[in-house]
Scaffold this motif. Structure first.
Motif, short mmCIF file in Angstrom:
data_model
loop_
_atom_site.label_atom_id
_atom_site.label_comp_id
_atom_site.label_asym_id
_atom_site.label_seq_id
_atom_site.Cartn_x
_atom_site.Cartn_y
_atom_site.Cartn_z
N SER A 276 0.85 -1.20 0.00
CA SER A 276 0.00 0.00 0.00
C SER A 276 0.88 1.24 0.00
CB SER A 276 -0.92 0.02 1.23
OG SER A 276 -0.16 -0.04 2.43
N VAL A 277 0.40 2.28 -0.66
CA VAL A 277 1.09 3.57 -0.69
C VAL A 277 0.05 4.66 -0.51
CG1 VAL A 277 2.97 2.78 -2.17
CG2 VAL A 277 0.89 3.69 -3.20
N ASP A 278 0.51 5.87 -0.21
CA ASP A 278 -0.38 7.01 -0.03
C ASP A 278 -0.67 7.68 -1.36
OD1 ASP A 278 -0.54 6.74 2.78
OD2 ASP A 278 1.39 7.76 2.99
N GLU A 279 -1.75 8.42 -1.37
CA GLU A 279 -2.03 9.27 -2.52
C GLU A 279 -1.00 10.40 -2.54
OE1 GLU A 279 -4.27 8.53 -4.71
OE2 GLU A 279 -5.04 6.81 -3.57
N THR A 280 -0.97 11.15 -3.63
CA THR A 280 0.00 12.23 -3.73
C THR A 280 -0.22 13.25 -2.62
OG1 THR A 280 -1.48 13.38 -5.26
CG2 THR A 280 0.23 11.98 -6.22
N LYS B 164 -0.94 5.31 5.14
CA LYS B 164 -1.18 3.89 4.88
C LYS B 164 0.01 3.24 4.16
CE LYS B 164 -6.19 4.48 4.50
NZ LYS B 164 -7.38 4.30 3.61
N HIS B 165 1.02 4.03 3.88
CA HIS B 165 2.20 3.54 3.18
C HIS B 165 2.81 2.38 3.97
CE1 HIS B 165 6.15 3.44 1.25
NE2 HIS B 165 5.69 4.28 0.33
N GLN B 166 3.14 1.28 3.30
CA GLN B 166 3.62 0.10 4.00
C GLN B 166 4.84 0.39 4.86
OE1 GLN B 166 4.60 -3.24 1.47
NE2 GLN B 166 5.03 -4.60 3.18
N LEU B 167 5.81 1.12 4.33
CA LEU B 167 7.03 1.39 5.11
C LEU B 167 6.77 2.34 6.27
CD1 LEU B 167 9.75 1.66 2.31
CD2 LEU B 167 9.17 -0.29 3.75
N VAL B 168 5.85 3.26 6.09
CA VAL B 168 5.50 4.17 7.19
C VAL B 168 4.82 3.40 8.31
CG1 VAL B 168 4.20 6.22 7.88
CG2 VAL B 168 5.30 6.14 5.63
N ARG B 169 3.89 2.52 7.95
CA ARG B 169 3.21 1.70 8.96
C ARG B 169 4.23 0.84 9.71
NH1 ARG B 169 0.50 -2.07 6.94
NH2 ARG B 169 0.68 -1.73 4.68
N GLU B 170 5.18 0.28 8.98
CA GLU B 170 6.19 -0.56 9.63
C GLU B 170 7.13 0.27 10.49
OE1 GLU B 170 6.19 -4.17 6.32
OE2 GLU B 170 7.71 -2.60 6.22
N SER B 171 7.38 1.51 10.09
CA SER B 171 8.20 2.38 10.94
C SER B 171 7.49 2.68 12.26
CB SER B 171 8.55 3.68 10.20
OG SER B 171 7.44 4.56 10.12
#
Length: 258
Positions: free
Chosen positions: A111-115, A124-131
């Motif tokens: 998953s990634v965020d909109e612009t 909802k960005h996968q790496l942000v959630r994991e951070s």
């Protein structure tokens, strides 16, 4: 093996394919557990990791990993630990440092965020959630999130992700599989059994297509003797070209034409 033990591969293997990145994760990191961290994975990550540019006021990834002097480390790694925010592929919890690892092979981020800039807590960005997972679990430790993927995907994600969206106190780094393979080849000082493990991993990642093009240095290129490569015979205004054609070619191998 680990992917099957943890239920990432079905008992019948019906979902197992060359594209399955969980299987790649288990094969690579599961095998490296048999080698002391400071002699194996620690050296690979400390030398291959690339930090997100312009990261300030955060621990240096290379220094943090280089200062981990663990020998036995099979008891500090969790594979696919569950969390309400998502599922890291591996989580390593050392005394002073926590390292979360997200592995990609042929698939993209889930998953990634909109612009636009999205607040960390809403992303909802996968790496942000994991951070956020690492930020919450890491307490006072140095907190690192490593993204391991093909070099092109690493570059694309590095350019697209908003640095400010990564959870506070977490350093995001990128490791390409190409660099990972290169660093495996540089390992030395291993005993004969450990060398077998590393050689197996080198062959696995090579088969996956991660062999890197290193340089265009032609200083050591062999001399070309044209009269030994082919024979031109001119007779009656006709040209006969004679090549050896009895060599069998097997698919999925690499060839060097001399």
């Amino acid at each position: 093996m680990l992917a099957e033990i943890k239920g990432k591969v079905s008992r019948t293997g019906s979902n197992l394919s060359e594209r399955l990145e969980d299987n790649l994760t288990g094969n690579v990191f599961g095998a490296l557990r048999y080698i002391p961290f400071i002699d194996g994975l620690g050296k690979v990550l400390a030398n291959a990791v690339q930090e997100l540019p312009d990261t300030v006021n955060l621990p240096d990834i290379n220094s943090c990993i280089d200062h981990i002097k663990a020998q036995y480390w099979a008891d500090v790694i969790e594979f696919w630990p569950y969390d309400k925010e998502g599922e890291l592929d591996a989580l390593l919890t050392f005394e002073d440092t926590m390292i979360g690892i997200e592995v990609k092979y042929l698939s993209g981020l889930s998953s990634v965020d909109e612009t636009g800039v999205i607040p960390t807590e809403l992303s909802k960005h996968q790496l942000v959630r994991e951070s956020r997972i690492i930020s919450r679990k890491g307490n006072q430790k140095n907190k690192i999130l490593l993204f391991i993927a093909d070099r092109q995907m690493c570059n694309d994600v590095m350019k697209s992700i908003e640095k400010s969206s990564i959870a506070s106190g977490v350093t995001l780094g990128f490791v390409s599989w190409q660099d990972f393979l290169h660093e495996l080849k540089q390992l030395n000082g291993l005993d004969q059994f450990q060398q077998i493990i590393i050689q197996d991993l080198i062959e696995l990642l090579t088969r996956k297509g991660f062999e890197d093009f290193i340089s265009m240095n032609t200083n050591e290129a062999p001399l070309i003797h044209t009269d030994q490569l082919f024979d031109f015979s001119i007779l009656c205004n006709e040209v006969t070209i004679d090549f050896v054609t009895n060599t069998s070619i097997n698919k999925e191998l690499y060839y060097e034409f001399n």
